[in-house]
Structure formats: C-alpha cells, structure tokens
Scaffold this active site. Sequence first.
Site, PDB file in Angstrom:
ATOM      1  N   ALA A 188      20.970  40.503  55.811  1.00 58.48           N
ATOM      2  CA  ALA A 188      19.959  41.652  55.804  1.00 58.48           C
ATOM      3  C   ALA A 188      19.742  42.555  54.709  1.00 58.48           C
ATOM      4  O   ALA A 188      18.800  43.253  54.455  1.00 58.48           O
ATOM      5  CB  ALA A 188      20.403  42.524  57.095  1.00 58.48           C
TER       6      ALA A 188
ATOM      7  N   TYR B 113      38.213  59.311  57.128  1.00 56.92           N
ATOM      8  CA  TYR B 113      36.837  58.773  57.523  1.00 56.92           C
ATOM      9  C   TYR B 113      35.879  59.701  56.829  1.00 56.92           C
ATOM     10  O   TYR B 113      35.192  59.604  55.870  1.00 56.92           O
ATOM     11  CB  TYR B 113      36.887  58.879  59.038  1.00 56.92           C
TER      12      TYR B 113
ATOM     13  N   ALA C 289      27.124  46.820  59.524  1.00 55.72           N
ATOM     14  CA  ALA C 289      28.549  47.110  59.216  1.00 55.72           C
ATOM     15  C   ALA C 289      29.054  45.914  58.570  1.00 55.72           C
ATOM     16  O   ALA C 289      29.183  44.873  58.910  1.00 55.72           O
ATOM     17  CB  ALA C 289      29.558  47.427  60.320  1.00 55.72           C
TER      18      ALA C 289
END
Length: 400
Positions: free
Chosen positions: A112, A235, A140
């Site tokens: 993609a 994160y 992802a």
Amino acid sequence: MIIKPRVRGFICVTTHPVGCEANVKEQIDYVTSHGPIANGPKKVLVIGASTGYGLAARISAAFGAGADTLGVFFERPGSETKPGTAGWYNSAAFERFATEKGLYARSINGDAFSDQVKQVTIDTIKQDLGKVDLVVYSLAAPRRTHPKTGETISSTLKPIGKTVTFRGIDTDKEVIRETVLEPATQEEIDGTVAVMGGEDWQMWIDALDEAGVLADGAKTTAFTYLGEQITHDIYWNGSIGEAKKDLDKKVLSIRDKLAAHGGDARVSVLKAVVTQASSAIPMMPLYLSLLFKVMKEAGTHEGCIEQVYGLFKDSLYGATPHLDDEGRLRADYKELDPQIQKKVVELWDQVTNENLYELTDFAGYKTDFLRLFGFEIAGVDYDADVNPDVKIPRIIDTTV
C-alpha cells in the site's frame, strides 16, 4: 491437512482457514444484530483491510451500512501444503459473505506504500465504483519502501531521551520479565515517523483527490492509539508516539482538502486490543491482560468490532461525535475511565509468575491472540482435515 497452532514469539506461524472464516462471521453477526448505521457510507476504500481494526471497519461498512468495499492489504495465499496468512483467509471469507448479500467486495493485494498499488486502486475505483465516500487508513507495518526515493525505512519502538525499564510478560515462557529499552536515535525517530506517521495517508488522499475518485462529502479517518500514563514512556512519548503526533499534524491539511468538497478528515482513537501489531510491543501483553481483567469485571470490555462499529455509529456518522480538544474522534473512553486505569496501575507491580493467571486475564489474552490466526473459535472442528489453498476469486494481486 490438519492445522494446529504453532507460536513463535509474537507470531503464530500457522493459520486456520475455517477458523478465520468463523471469526469473520462472528464479527458480521455482531454488526447485523446491532442494527444499521444511519446515514452510513456507501462506497468505501479500506487501506489495511485484512486484520484487526481495518477488517472491522470493512465489516462495519458493508454489513452495518450496506456499503460496497474495496480493500487493500499485503497478504500471502496458502498452498496445498502450507497455510496462508490469516488476513488472506479473513478477506476470502469477507468477500464471500459480502457477495452472498449482494454487495460489491473486491481486494487488491500488494504494498500500500507503493505508487503502483495506489494507481491500481484508483483504476479499480474508476472502473467498478466511480467514486468513494469513505477512506479508512489502517496500516501497521514494520517498514516502508518510500515510493519517491526507493529507500526502505524501518520503524522502531523505543523511548525518547531516556532509558526505560518496564515490566512485561514473556509470552513464550509465561513469566514476568523486566525489559530495558535504550532511547531512540534521531534517525530511528525519523524512520518511525516515515513508516507510521501521516505521510502515506496524505499521499493516498492526494492521489485519490487528483484522480477525481473522492465523492463530494467524502470522509477519511486514520486509526491511532493514545493510551494512558502507564504506557506513555514507550508509546505516546516514544518513537511511535512521534509518528502518531505526525498523524495529528497531517490530518489538518487533509481536512482542509476534503472540506473544500464538504468532506472531513479525522484521526480516530481506539482502545488497546490484541492484534499482531500490539502483541509485538513488549509491555502490551501485560497491560492488555490487566486491562481485560478489569474491564471484563466492569462489563465494559470490547474488541475490534465493538470499537469500530461504535465509532461508525456514534462518531463518524453520528449526530454528536465523541471529539476531543485536538479534534480527534474518541472510541477509547471506556479504557481511559479513571477507575479502570487506577485498578490497572494498582495491579501492575503486584503481578508475579505465581499469580499471573489470578491477577490478570492472561488466559483471555492468549485466547484473543490465537483467535487472530483462526484458532480457539467456538464451533470449529480443529481435528478435521482442511484445505489451506483458499482462493479469492476476483482479487487483483500485484505481488505476482
């Protein structure tokens, strides 16, 4: 062949085609039993459509709003002797169920990030759908070959500016383990932003817009995770967080572009769930095991399909969307409930090898993990002989 789960690290190297189909059917049944999405989309492109949240978006659009869907993903088919990837089987099942319902469903297999797949997608939209009114971006990936430079860049999961030590579960040995992560270099941070940030999302929207295949009023959303204090060091405040913050920057210019035609662009924040992506993050299995325990006790536990169906119904196509101060759509508010987070934090340091199954829902985590690959699904006979060579009849495969 008879297929059983074989787990190595955070990947199950086998997949079960019948189990994957049953898993997709369960998600479809959830959507159809909860009623239609009013004023929903009709022609939808899902980039990253084969597993997790992207698959849930495709199911919600098709079976909640009666939408025709085009899915883009990078998966591997099975052969007579070797299973394919779960995403291949999920997509084969989805297309079959959607076609049976009289809906258009077609998929493109390929990278993609590439210009080639973007062009094939545009050509397919022109030929089959005319225009799309929703673009879901749910990629992802560990690396990206940049379409303009040809350079292959990797993403890194590291803290920024400091060494971080944190607890986690060694999922193979089922023991609590301390992990030390060294801070990311600037090159690693830049690479992570290039792979996981908003540049490719923007490239997709620019390409679709220039080709004239976005309908007036078209919307787009990209999925993200913010989390709470306990995961922030590795994160939100780490290299991945920089990529997520880049989404928040890029969405502004994408929104301006779509607003010119009455459309909109939003980042959608979803809760932590077991996916192939999240299971690779060292502290997430422990966090998820505790979160599941606490949220199940509170009656607020949700998986991918509950999250995304709710996002579509309440926010993307709802009269009063859950928006935060940054303009993001929020579906993670049950996870971030202060009482839920307080309990997770209280239990965090209490978990030991001995009480792992008692204090956490590690059993539920393991079940959810295996379900990603088509195992542990109710009603599936795992001793039966199955054919791993499952075809997707109208697939456009750019990898062959």
